[in-house]
Design a protein around this motif. Structure first.
Motif, short mmCIF file in Angstrom:
data_model
loop_
_atom_site.label_atom_id
_atom_site.label_comp_id
_atom_site.label_asym_id
_atom_site.label_seq_id
_atom_site.Cartn_x
_atom_site.Cartn_y
_atom_site.Cartn_z
N GLU A 31 0.86 -1.19 0.00
CA GLU A 31 0.00 0.00 0.00
C GLU A 31 0.89 1.23 0.00
OE1 GLU A 31 -3.41 0.08 2.68
OE2 GLU A 31 -2.78 2.09 3.35
N VAL A 32 0.65 2.16 -0.93
CA VAL A 32 1.46 3.37 -1.05
C VAL A 32 0.52 4.57 -1.20
CG1 VAL A 32 3.22 4.59 -2.40
CG2 VAL A 32 3.34 2.10 -2.16
N PHE A 33 0.82 5.64 -0.46
CA PHE A 33 0.08 6.90 -0.61
C PHE A 33 1.03 7.92 -1.23
CE2 PHE A 33 -1.93 10.79 1.51
CZ PHE A 33 -2.96 10.86 0.58
N ILE A 34 0.71 8.39 -2.42
CA ILE A 34 1.50 9.39 -3.13
C ILE A 34 0.70 10.69 -3.10
CG2 ILE A 34 2.70 9.95 -5.28
CD1 ILE A 34 2.48 6.97 -6.03
N TYR A 35 1.28 11.78 -2.57
CA TYR A 35 0.44 12.92 -2.26
C TYR A 35 1.21 14.24 -2.26
CZ TYR A 35 2.48 13.08 2.45
OH TYR A 35 3.36 13.20 3.51
N ASN A 36 0.43 15.31 -2.15
CA ASN A 36 0.98 16.66 -1.96
C ASN A 36 0.19 17.37 -0.87
OD1 ASN A 36 0.12 19.71 -2.90
ND2 ASN A 36 2.34 19.38 -3.01
N VAL A 37 0.87 18.21 -0.12
CA VAL A 37 0.22 19.11 0.84
C VAL A 37 0.51 20.54 0.42
CG1 VAL A 37 0.25 19.97 3.22
CG2 VAL A 37 0.27 17.50 2.79
N LYS A 85 4.22 7.92 1.10
CA LYS A 85 4.12 7.28 2.40
C LYS A 85 3.86 5.79 2.17
CE LYS A 85 1.62 7.36 6.80
NZ LYS A 85 0.51 7.98 7.58
N ASP A 86 4.76 4.95 2.67
CA ASP A 86 4.60 3.49 2.51
C ASP A 86 5.26 2.79 3.70
OD1 ASP A 86 7.32 3.73 2.02
OD2 ASP A 86 7.20 3.18 -0.10
N GLU A 87 5.58 1.52 3.54
CA GLU A 87 6.16 0.76 4.65
C GLU A 87 7.55 1.28 5.05
OE1 GLU A 87 7.59 -1.11 0.85
OE2 GLU A 87 5.66 -0.39 1.61
N LYS A 88 8.16 2.09 4.21
CA LYS A 88 9.47 2.66 4.51
C LYS A 88 9.38 4.01 5.22
CE LYS A 88 11.48 0.46 0.40
NZ LYS A 88 12.12 0.72 -0.92
N GLY A 89 8.17 4.54 5.37
CA GLY A 89 7.99 5.83 6.03
C GLY A 89 7.38 6.87 5.11
#
Length: 399
Positions: A316-322, A387-391
């Motif tokens: 599971e990976v969250f690719i994002y911008n703030v 954001k994924d299993e690596k942080g």
């Protein structure tokens, strides 16, 4: 917003012309660009009066200004007229949303197939670069999906696009972009792509809660949206859904307006015999989204939550911008929603000018290389994080 960013890169993009029915609004934008010192090198930036539904007038202005790239950030009702003018004059076309017809809402999917994609063959035959939906969502999130497919997964089961605005504009009720377009997204059927087929729900029927970076725990609702209609076709993913955050106050006001019939796009007659469109009346009495910028605080978080497998293991990976509303206003006199929507088409225009995205055909963003686009956004104010299993960390193009 687009004008400010074009000005910041006018050493590559050259002369800038801004056109609208209301030339005073164009001049106000030019005044803001000059006041902020946005022009990277001294150059002309001019305002023109234009009804962009008039194809011949648009073609004439393209020729008069010797434009080579047209960025359409007008109403979605203009898309087909502006596209036609670009095809006829042989210039590149960029927009940020699917075309809409005023009297129709939430048409049969896929929405691109109803209008833009009917010109695929013509653009290819005439070597016309037409990049569809290159705002943030659609746009950047399409590129995130492409990046996930290429860099983080061997197989993808689902892409959930999460759009959160955790900012506050201080008004009793307002929309962050054109109220007419905003409400039209939510008054019809909610179309999503599930188990490799189109699935229909009603607005606010399906809810999820996510704990997201920076903005924290948020309630999001399944919503119909542009990018679902191209990603489902181009990336061969069985589940593609779009979710947007809403507070209880927004939902309550929306529900009252809808139940009273005030969000209808169909004309009605008043007792005095005047014909009005209720939705246009609501738009007229609500605050202009541009007026929200000076007092806007808080942040947005928009990204793709992608699930699938990598090297035989679930991932599971969250690719994002703030983005930050106050920072956006300090730089460009715009609020964060305008910033996230306005930076990407300028990044795309730069890539077209450089030849990296000069596709010579009609494409959606996920059909183009993701890395040059995301690299450009990193330095233009919309950095990508993963954001994924690596942080949780900045996206690394070399990873």
């Amino acid at each position: 917003m687009v004008a400010h960013k074009c000005a910041q890169h006018n050493d590559e993009l050259g002369r800038i012309a801004i056109a609208s029915r209301n030339i005073s609004k164009c001049q106000a934008i030019i005044d803001s660009v000059k006041a902020k010192g946005s022009l990277k090198v001294p150059a002309d930036i001019q305002a023109f009066s234009l009804n962009a539904l008039d194809v011949e007038a648009t073609k004439a202005l393209i020729r008069e200004t010797e434009s080579q790239i047209v960025i359409n950030v007008g109403s979605a009702f203009l898309n087909m007229s502006v596209l036609r003018a670009c095809i006829d004059t042989g210039v590149a076309y960029l927009d940020t949303a699917i075309h809409e017809e005023p009297g129709k809402i939430c048409e049969t999917p896929p929405w691109y197939g109803n209008y833009e994609w009917k010109h695929l063959e013509e653009c290819q035959a005439k070597n016309i670069t037409a990049i569809l939906g290159v705002g943030f969502d659609p746009g950047v999130v399409n590129s995130y999906a492409k990046l996930a497919q290429q860099q983080y997964f061997d197989s993808i089961d689902s892409i959930d696009i999460l759009d959160v605005n955790a900012g506050s504009h201080g008004k009793y009720f307002a929309t962050n972009f054109d109220p007419e377009i905003n409400f039209r997204e939510f008054t019809g059927q909610v179309w999503s792509w599930q188990n490799s087929q189109w699935t229909s729900n009603t607005m606010f029927e399906v809810k999820r809660t996510d704990d997201l970076p920076v903005v924290g725990s948020q309630n999001l609702y399944l919503t119909g949206h542009d990018e679902v209609h191209s990603i489902s076709k181009n990336l061969n993913v069985p589940n593609v859904r779009f979710w947007m955050s809403f507070g209880e106050h927004y939902i309550n006001v929306f529900t009252v307006l809808k139940n009273l019939g005030l969000l209808s796009e169909q004309p009605v007659k008043t007792a005095e015999g005047l014909e009005v469109v209720p939705l246009k009346v609501v738009k007229a009495v609500l605050p202009d989204p541009a007026s929200l910028a000076p007092g806007y605080t808080g942040k947005t978080c928009i990204g793709d939550l992608v699930k699938g497998t990598k090297d035989g293991q679930p991932r599971e990976v969250f690719i994002y911008n703030v983005a930050d509303h106050e920072e956006a206003y300090a730089e460009t006199d715009s609020q964060g929603i305008s910033y996230t929507a306005g930076v990407p088409p300028v990044a795309a225009a730069l890539l077209v000018a450089r030849g990296e995205w000069d596709a010579k055909r009609m494409v959606n963003v996920e059909e183009l290389p993701a890395e040059p686009f995301l690299k450009a956004l990193d330095v233009m104010g919309l950095p990508t994080r993963v954001k994924d299993e690596k942080g949780d960390r900045p996206w690394d193009a070399e990873a």
